[in-house]
Design an enzyme around this catalytic site. Structure first.
Site, PDB file in Angstrom:
ATOM      1  N   ASP A 100      -0.504   2.506   8.671  1.00 39.59           N
ATOM      2  CA  ASP A 100      -1.027   1.792   9.842  1.00 39.59           C
ATOM      3  C   ASP A 100      -0.109   1.882  11.056  1.00 39.59           C
ATOM      4  OD1 ASP A 100      -3.252   1.070   8.454  1.00 39.59           O
ATOM      5  OD2 ASP A 100      -2.641  -1.002   8.090  1.00 39.59           O
TER       6      ASP A 100
ATOM      7  N   ASP B 148       2.272  -0.105  11.905  1.00 40.71           N
ATOM      8  CA  ASP B 148       2.214  -1.437  12.497  1.00 40.71           C
ATOM      9  C   ASP B 148       3.511  -2.228  12.354  1.00 40.71           C
ATOM     10  OD1 ASP B 148       2.047  -1.761   9.766  1.00 40.71           O
ATOM     11  OD2 ASP B 148       0.406  -3.205   9.816  1.00 40.71           O
TER      12      ASP B 148
ATOM     13  N   ARG C 171      -6.106  -2.642   9.817  1.00 47.94           N
ATOM     14  CA  ARG C 171      -6.563  -4.033   9.798  1.00 47.94           C
ATOM     15  C   ARG C 171      -6.115  -4.790  11.038  1.00 47.94           C
ATOM     16  NH1 ARG C 171      -4.098  -7.215   5.006  1.00 47.94           N
ATOM     17  NH2 ARG C 171      -2.287  -6.929   6.367  1.00 47.94           N
TER      18      ARG C 171
ATOM     19  N   THR D  47       4.083   2.803   5.840  1.00 42.04           N
ATOM     20  CA  THR D  47       2.700   2.344   5.921  1.00 42.04           C
ATOM     21  C   THR D  47       1.927   3.260   6.851  1.00 42.04           C
ATOM     22  OG1 THR D  47       1.258   0.589   6.798  1.00 42.04           O
ATOM     23  CG2 THR D  47       3.495   0.664   7.653  1.00 42.04           C
TER      24      THR D  47
ATOM     25  N   ASP E  89       4.688  -4.573   6.135  1.00 42.22           N
ATOM     26  CA  ASP E  89       4.992  -5.939   6.562  1.00 42.22           C
ATOM     27  C   ASP E  89       5.247  -6.878   5.384  1.00 42.22           C
ATOM     28  OD1 ASP E  89       4.751  -8.045   8.912  1.00 42.22           O
ATOM     29  OD2 ASP E  89       3.559  -8.823   7.254  1.00 42.22           O
TER      30      ASP E  89
ATOM     31  N   GLY F 126       0.825  -1.201   0.000  1.00 41.60           N
ATOM     32  CA  GLY F 126       0.000   0.000   0.000  1.00 41.60           C
ATOM     33  C   GLY F 126       0.862   1.254   0.000  1.00 41.60           C
TER      34      GLY F 126
ATOM     35  N   ARG G 254       0.840  -5.401  -5.737  1.00 42.13           N
ATOM     36  CA  ARG G 254       0.950  -6.658  -4.997  1.00 42.13           C
ATOM     37  C   ARG G 254       1.529  -7.694  -5.959  1.00 42.13           C
ATOM     38  NH1 ARG G 254      -0.194  -4.740   0.155  1.00 42.13           N
ATOM     39  NH2 ARG G 254      -2.071  -3.460   0.096  1.00 42.13           N
TER      40      ARG G 254
END
Length: 319
Positions: A127, A129, A171, A125, A103, A11, A72
């Protein structure tokens, strides 16, 4: 080391262009040639590789998205796909690679290192994360996008005396929801790391209504569940008029904030330094405003955790 490559994968996040710019210019400053790999690992496999000059990254530091594009790639998860990628790197005489992403991108970087190809990961990212860094590239910009949207939604919620459920990205990590909820005074914040009880949410809303509160904002990270379903359940149990807003991919776009531009520039440059020093299989990060590096295996094996004190504070301030 004479030539390095750089790619973005997964992303997109605001600040990726600033990181690309830093990699290219830091490398050229140290007399290295730099090759941009377009379309992520898919482009690596197919040989979409082009030499980058100083001018190639001019006027991109302020732009969202990624000039190298991203995609992707299921094929790169296979041994055959990884070997194809390394063949392309060898074909262009590339000695080391910088991978900017999250990730999944780091998983690919780890595989390249296992095959003996020097690779460094840069966390990008929204996120936030990735373990091993306090912040990832894009998080601050996405956070401000969410805050701006909630500010606008609250105006409407106030005017119409409604309850609003706002679903944000996240997510597996609730950082975006938690930070935005605390910054915007959300009455309830739902994140994947903490179980929630619908009865508690309903009781909180009713207590607010009993003391004259006319509207509420409930922030939901997508990993918790559908904001639409949660909004419907709240309305059924409270009879309060409830609306749902799913912010979606608007959170990924936009010009990066100053914080993300600076972070991306520092991390991108640090990645080049690690390659020049013979490092591989590492990720760069920032901890307590100091640049650090960690083994990618270590970063991927550690589970992301949320700041429990911050979550508790959000509960205490939203009584």
């Amino acid at each position: 080391m004479k030539r390095i490559g750089v790619l973005t994968s997964g992303g997109d996040s605001p600040g990726m262009n600033a990181a690309i710019r830093a990699v290219v210019r830091k490398a050229i400053y140290h007399d290295l040639e730099v090759y941009g790999i377009y379309q992520g690992y898919a482009g690596l496999i197919s040989g979409q590789i082009k030499k980058l000059e100083l001018g190639s990254v001019g006027d991109i530091i302020h732009r969202g998205g990624t000039m190298l594009y991203t995609a992707r790639c299921e094929e790169f998860k296979t041994m055959e796909g990884q070997k194809k990628g390394i063949e392309q790197l060898n074909k262009f005489g590339i000695d080391g690679l910088v991978v900017i992403g999250g990730d999944g991108s780091f998983q690919g970087a780890r595989k390249l290192t296992e095959h003996g190809f020097p690779t460094i990961g840069v966390p990008g990212t929204i996120d936030n994360d990735i373990s091993g860094t306090d912040f990832t590239i894009g998080f601050d910009t996405a956070l401000n996008t969410v805050i701006d949207a909630i500010d606008k939604i609250r105006d409407t919620a106030t005017s119409h005396e409604r309850t609003y459920v706002v679903e944000v990205m996240g997510r597996d990590a609730g950082d975006l929801a938690l930070w935005a909820g605390l910054a915007d005074g959300a009455e309830t914040i739902l994140i994947p790391e903490v179980d929630y009880n619908m009865d508690d949410i309903v009781n909180r809303l009713k207590r607010g209504a009993d003391r004259g509160k006319k509207h509420s904002i409930i922030l939901v990270a997508e990993g918790v569940g559908s904001g639409v379903d949660i909004g419907r359940e709240i309305q059924d149990k409270t009879n309060f008029e409830t609306r749902v807003t799913v912010l979606g991919h608007i959170q990924r776009g936009g010009s990066p904030t100053a914080a993300d531009r600076v972070l991306a520039s520092r991390l991108g440059a640090k990645a080049v330094e690690l390659l020049l020093n013979g490092q591989q299989g590492q990720m760069v990060g920032i901890e307590s405003n100091k640049l650090v590096s960690h083994d990618i295996d270590e970063a991927l094996s550690r589970e992301h955790t949320v700041d429990e004190e911050m979550y508790q504070l959000s509960q205490e301030l939203s009584i």
